[in-house]
Each structure stands twice: as C-alpha cells, then as structure tokens.
Design a protein around this motif. Sequence first.
Motif, short mmCIF file in Angstrom:
data_model
loop_
_atom_site.label_atom_id
_atom_site.label_comp_id
_atom_site.label_asym_id
_atom_site.label_seq_id
_atom_site.Cartn_x
_atom_site.Cartn_y
_atom_site.Cartn_z
N ASN A 157 22.27 56.97 86.96
CA ASN A 157 23.10 57.85 86.14
C ASN A 157 22.88 59.32 86.50
O ASN A 157 23.83 60.10 86.61
CB ASN A 157 22.76 57.67 84.66
CG ASN A 157 23.15 56.30 84.12
OD1 ASN A 157 24.00 55.63 84.69
ND2 ASN A 157 22.53 55.89 83.03
N THR A 158 21.64 59.69 86.70
CA THR A 158 21.28 61.07 87.00
C THR A 158 21.81 61.52 88.36
O THR A 158 22.44 62.57 88.49
CB THR A 158 19.75 61.23 86.96
OG1 THR A 158 19.26 60.78 85.70
CG2 THR A 158 19.35 62.68 87.18
N ILE A 159 21.56 60.69 89.37
CA ILE A 159 21.94 61.06 90.73
C ILE A 159 23.45 61.02 90.92
O ILE A 159 24.03 61.87 91.60
CB ILE A 159 21.23 60.13 91.74
CG1 ILE A 159 19.71 60.34 91.68
CG2 ILE A 159 21.75 60.38 93.15
CD1 ILE A 159 19.25 61.75 91.98
N ARG A 160 24.11 60.02 90.33
CA ARG A 160 25.57 59.94 90.47
C ARG A 160 26.24 61.18 89.88
O ARG A 160 27.22 61.69 90.44
CB ARG A 160 26.10 58.69 89.76
CG ARG A 160 25.51 57.38 90.21
CD ARG A 160 25.78 57.05 91.66
NE ARG A 160 25.55 55.62 91.92
CZ ARG A 160 25.67 55.05 93.08
NH1 ARG A 160 26.02 55.76 94.15
NH2 ARG A 160 25.45 53.75 93.26
N ALA A 161 25.73 61.64 88.75
CA ALA A 161 26.29 62.85 88.14
C ALA A 161 26.09 64.06 89.05
O ALA A 161 26.96 64.93 89.16
CB ALA A 161 25.65 63.10 86.77
N ALA A 162 24.95 64.10 89.72
CA ALA A 162 24.69 65.20 90.66
C ALA A 162 25.66 65.16 91.83
O ALA A 162 26.16 66.21 92.28
CB ALA A 162 23.24 65.12 91.16
N VAL A 163 25.97 63.96 92.33
CA VAL A 163 26.93 63.84 93.42
C VAL A 163 28.31 64.33 92.98
O VAL A 163 29.01 65.02 93.72
CB VAL A 163 27.02 62.38 93.91
CG1 VAL A 163 28.14 62.22 94.94
CG2 VAL A 163 25.70 61.93 94.52
N ALA A 164 28.70 63.97 91.76
CA ALA A 164 30.01 64.40 91.25
C ALA A 164 30.09 65.92 91.15
O ALA A 164 31.12 66.52 91.49
CB ALA A 164 30.28 63.77 89.89
N ALA A 165 29.01 66.56 90.70
CA ALA A 165 28.99 68.02 90.60
C ALA A 165 29.03 68.66 91.98
O ALA A 165 29.73 69.67 92.21
CB ALA A 165 27.75 68.47 89.83
N TRP A 166 28.29 68.07 92.91
CA TRP A 166 28.32 68.55 94.31
C TRP A 166 29.73 68.46 94.87
O TRP A 166 30.23 69.41 95.49
CB TRP A 166 27.35 67.71 95.14
CG TRP A 166 27.45 67.92 96.61
CD1 TRP A 166 26.86 68.91 97.35
CD2 TRP A 166 28.18 67.11 97.55
NE1 TRP A 166 27.18 68.77 98.69
CE2 TRP A 166 27.99 67.68 98.84
CE3 TRP A 166 28.97 65.97 97.43
CZ2 TRP A 166 28.57 67.13 99.98
CZ3 TRP A 166 29.56 65.43 98.56
CH2 TRP A 166 29.36 66.01 99.83
N ALA A 167 30.38 67.34 94.65
CA ALA A 167 31.72 67.12 95.19
C ALA A 167 32.74 68.08 94.59
O ALA A 167 33.60 68.61 95.30
CB ALA A 167 32.15 65.67 94.94
#
Length: 261
Positions: A157-167
Amino acid sequence: MELSLKNKNAVVCGSTRGIGLAIAKELALAGANCILFARNEGLLKEIVHRLPGNSGQEHDYRVADFSEPAAVKAAIESVVSKINIHILINNTGGPPPGPIAEASADTFENAFRQHIIISQLLAQCVLPGMKKEGYGRIINIISTSVKIPLNNLGVSNTIRAAVAAWAKTLSNETGQYNITVNNILPGSTKTDRLDNLIEETVKKEHTGREMVEKEMTDKIPLKRFGLPEEIANVAAFLASPAASYVNGASIPVDGGRTGSI
C-alpha cells in the motif's frame, strides 16, 4: 480511432508471466516491437520467439533483476543506445504481504528500490528518445490500493501510493513533449501473486480455498477475478495514439471492486 502501434518500440518489464506477459502480447498484436525485461533468460528466450509479429516486428529481450538497479540501468542503456523507445511499461512483482506494523526496514527499502528507483532509472533513460520522437507513453502497473489501502498489504500500500505520486509529478513535467504518464490499477487478477495471496489467507484463517475465493469475488460487482488480458487491453489503449489526451490518470481495472468514485 488509431490503435496501431506499428513502428513503435516498447520496453515491457516483468514480461515472462502474468500481466506483463499479457501486455507484451497485446502490444505486439498492435504492431509494436517489444523488448522484454525480466530475470529468467530461459523464459525470455522462449517468449520472445512466440510474440506475434504479423507486422514484421523485431522483438528482443534483456536480462534484468529489478533488485539490482545498476544491472537494470546497464540493460536499458544498451537498448536506448541503438533505438528510441516510445512505450515503457513499468511492471514488477509486489512486496510480500503482511501487517505494516510487522514489516522490517529492509522490506521497505527493497520495495522502494524495485518500484521507485527502477522506474526512475528506466524513465530517465527513455525520456530523451521519447522527446526526440515527439511521442511517449509511460504506463505503470500498480494497484487499486492507491485508491483504498488493502488489508494485510502494508508495504505494498505504501510503495504503490509512492509510485502513483511519482507518476503524477512526472506527467506534469513531460506532457508538453507529447509524453503521457498513466497508472493502471489492477484489482484481483488471476496471476501467481493472487494465487500466493489466496494461499496465505487459507493458511492464516485455516479455511478452504473455495471459501476464500468466494469471499473475495463476492466483494467484486462482476463476481469474478480479472484476467491478465483484460489489464493488457487497457495498457494497449493507453500506449496508442488514441489515448493522446489521457495523462496523469490512475485507472482501476477491477470489476468495480474499489469503493470510491
């Protein structure tokens, strides 16, 4: 509607199984030249020769372990030194399940490296060519946990949200060059990862597999698990000229399970 990917070059990560493999097949069917990235060279050799090539494409592969950023960087540099990449599919296996309170620092660091650092390295290497071509599609395969966190997947959950913010940040910077960045959020899809999650639940709850699967599918309006090909269809659209005005979006492909608008 222009869906053809003829004369487009695509790098597809995690492409020897599951969603990544389905995407590689679909992009090849649409006419793209596909360069597969994964760590199992035996499977890569087998799959690259089985990809559709009715448009006279030339498919290739690179061996890359996503836990080793330097190796991935060397692999993508060997590609972009020869051709420009038009499509990048960021896709890799998710972090192990478990409560976030029990996750080790190493687990977080490994997940950050495999999902954020690798995506950043790949994007930095392909962006110059995309700018030169005036065409770019960066598509990240992440998770519906970007919308609503999922139980027992704390690190994911934590890392996926970080990827979305990066994208989303990257999409704001690259849109002016006709380069779009979007995320696909698969729901429960028939892959090895789903199978492992089901088995974990069976062991944890001391129950039967059929009961676990029924409880999961009951939460999905379509009352079934998704297929990798259904995720691939959306990826192929986003990679095409037809999706030229879709940018910075996170699109659930989950049968309606996610409980948000």
